[in-house]
Design an enzyme around this catalytic site. Sequence first.
Site, PDB file in Angstrom:
ATOM      1  N   GLN A  55       7.902  -5.598  19.788  1.00 42.48           N
ATOM      2  CA  GLN A  55       7.531  -4.232  19.449  1.00 42.48           C
ATOM      3  C   GLN A  55       6.141  -4.205  18.826  1.00 42.48           C
ATOM      4  O   GLN A  55       5.729  -5.169  18.163  1.00 42.48           O
ATOM      5  CB  GLN A  55       8.569  -3.591  18.534  1.00 42.48           C
ATOM      6  CG  GLN A  55       8.621  -4.110  17.120  1.00 42.48           C
ATOM      7  CD  GLN A  55       9.786  -3.509  16.354  1.00 42.48           C
ATOM      8  OE1 GLN A  55      10.935  -3.552  16.777  1.00 42.48           O
ATOM      9  NE2 GLN A  55       9.492  -2.931  15.195  1.00 42.48           N
ATOM     10  N   GLU A  65     -10.799  -0.883 -10.895  1.00 43.38           N
ATOM     11  CA  GLU A  65     -10.605  -1.209 -12.307  1.00 43.38           C
ATOM     12  C   GLU A  65     -11.668  -2.217 -12.772  1.00 43.38           C
ATOM     13  O   GLU A  65     -11.439  -3.411 -12.689  1.00 43.38           O
ATOM     14  CB  GLU A  65      -9.206  -1.769 -12.517  1.00 43.38           C
ATOM     15  CG  GLU A  65      -8.113  -0.809 -12.046  1.00 43.38           C
ATOM     16  CD  GLU A  65      -6.715  -1.341 -12.310  1.00 43.38           C
ATOM     17  OE1 GLU A  65      -6.536  -2.232 -13.179  1.00 43.38           O
ATOM     18  OE2 GLU A  65      -5.790  -0.883 -11.653  1.00 43.38           O
ATOM     19  N   MET A 123      -4.029   6.236 -15.462  1.00 39.46           N
ATOM     20  CA  MET A 123      -3.148   5.114 -15.811  1.00 39.46           C
ATOM     21  C   MET A 123      -2.848   5.082 -17.302  1.00 39.46           C
ATOM     22  O   MET A 123      -3.341   4.237 -18.069  1.00 39.46           O
ATOM     23  CB  MET A 123      -3.773   3.804 -15.326  1.00 39.46           C
ATOM     24  CG  MET A 123      -3.879   3.747 -13.807  1.00 39.46           C
ATOM     25  SD  MET A 123      -4.496   2.176 -13.156  1.00 39.46           S
ATOM     26  CE  MET A 123      -6.239   2.295 -13.562  1.00 39.46           C
ATOM     27  N   TYR A 164      -0.844   3.957 -19.428  1.00 42.21           N
ATOM     28  CA  TYR A 164       0.061   2.886 -19.854  1.00 42.21           C
ATOM     29  C   TYR A 164      -0.785   1.622 -20.028  1.00 42.21           C
ATOM     30  O   TYR A 164      -1.997   1.636 -19.791  1.00 42.21           O
ATOM     31  CB  TYR A 164       1.195   2.669 -18.846  1.00 42.21           C
ATOM     32  CG  TYR A 164       0.766   2.702 -17.395  1.00 42.21           C
ATOM     33  CD1 TYR A 164       0.060   1.650 -16.823  1.00 42.21           C
ATOM     34  CD2 TYR A 164       1.055   3.804 -16.592  1.00 42.21           C
ATOM     35  CE1 TYR A 164      -0.342   1.686 -15.500  1.00 42.21           C
ATOM     36  CE2 TYR A 164       0.656   3.856 -15.268  1.00 42.21           C
ATOM     37  CZ  TYR A 164      -0.038   2.783 -14.728  1.00 42.21           C
ATOM     38  OH  TYR A 164      -0.443   2.831 -13.411  1.00 42.21           O
TER      39      TYR A 164
END
Length: 607
Positions: A312, A381, A447, A449
């Site tokens: 496939q 980052e 972000m 956290y």
Amino acid sequence: MRFRHRAAAGFATLLLPLAGLVGLASPAQAATSATASYAKTQDWGSGFEGKWTVKNTGTTALSSWTVEWDFPSGTSVTSAWDADVTSSGTHWTAKNKSWNGTLAPGASVSFGFNGSGTGSPANCKLNGGSCDGGTTEPGDSAPSAPGTPTASDITNTSVKLSWSAATDDKGVKNYDVLRDGSKVATVTGTSYTSTGLTAGTDYSYSVQARDTADQTGPVSGAVRVRTTGGTTEPPTGDKVKLGYFTEWGVYGRNYHVKNLVTSGTASKITHINYAFGNVKNGQCTVDDTYAAYDKAYTADQSVSGTADTWDQPLRGNFNQLRQLKAKYPHIKVLYSFGGWTYSGGFGQAAANAAAFAKSCKAVVEDPRWADVFDGIDIDWEYPNACGLSCDTSGPAAFRNLMSALRTEFGPNYLVTAAITADGSAGGKIDAADYGGAAQHLDWYNVMTYDYFGAFDKDGPTAPHSPLTSYPGIPQEGFNSADAIAKLKAKGVPAKKLLLGIGFYGRGWTGVTQSAPGGSATGAAPGTYEAGIEDYKVLKNSCPATGTIAGTAYAHCGGNWWSYDTPATIAGKMSWAKNQGLGGAFFWEFSGDTASGELATAIDSGLK
């Protein structure tokens, strides 16, 4: 995302050059009874995908085949499928598998490979003779890629496609029309009307030329089409509920796309960020190709309940996401590039933002999976600041990169970014023009956290995801409320800000004090990494003993952990709605319980 680390993946088809010489195969048939043709089907700058096609042009069956060629120095095969490929220096040899060596008259078989470098094959031999029955060079080049189709006359059930012609040294015979990566028609002209479609449904179309020798060339770019009409998608409210799916989670974590179904999470989210694509040589690239599109799933492992087959066009996570979208049409999927580990390449990317954007679109719109992705997410980052490495590309680099991505992807794709939540004075939010870049983006994943953790091994203990400041917080500005307020002050609309939730905790060991602010001796033990543990583990191993600044903490034995619970998430979602935020996102799905209780809390809290 602070703690991204990709687990090493085993590639069954990874190739290692042989130390000894590989002898030439004896001809299994006369050289004129078969041909071998080569096409470069994909090219992403630092690497490419190639395909060889062996065709039996004789009158008797071919029992086996061996294709040989030379690559220039610096070009090599890195992985292959549907053939056993070995090398001796710059000479490469591909032999049939046990199941695809026999070719009836007129039949053909293809095998493919991923390569590094920029060279093309030379001195092709098939079963020891010429690949075209003439010289030892391939005598008939494959056709070029046709132009990307354009769509017109779109109705509930049909669409007309047109494209510019391909070129070939001996003439183009016809074109294969591909819908969502599978052939649906072969036509002689440069237009085709696709009928029998479903109203209100997304499709992806591309085309591939075939020459007079039945060689196929590279697949064109893909055009995305949504038919008119259809039923309204399931109501999801006006808030974004997005989760990150990690590519490497299919290994040690044993977390697969089907888990989104069995946990009930798929019906409670609106978007998925697939993490992570890599950034190399200033370009977007697929990172783990095996996990992304080659790993085979059995029927019980797959979303559709159907087993993958060896031939496939698409397997792996990408195919499972395709099946998930078919089952839950309201879900949109974005391909996320970068992360903590792979952000080092963004500085070079920013130096030629237009070329970077073009490379990213080529990956996202690859004809094999163009229907899977609805947009791109950039997780840098950090621009003009330090993360795993330090970037010095300047405050305008991030804005310029986002502008180039929007220009390249246009208005019909989602373009988003995960960004720092450092709300301190002169901190990371101040280092880049997030306000100016916001005009080009659909939203920011802020972000909120990883503010505090055992990367400061001695403590003081503090919640890694505080919603607000509190007396004794180790660093002012390290909380969600200050970060959101600072971004708003820089001109970012509230509706373009998503609040971040961690589905994990951060912890210390050697702690005697139950309340925050205690000293520690190091990181608490974790299943995959010291100092980090999934919520699904912590809820039982170290239940919450208190809350502070809108999040929970737990003291058990000598360990101290902070993490969010369904109750604290409910409070954060209420705060997000009161702030007018666009919704929430979380890192990442596998940290949740088998019943998806944290994703449920986000969904319920944003209604």
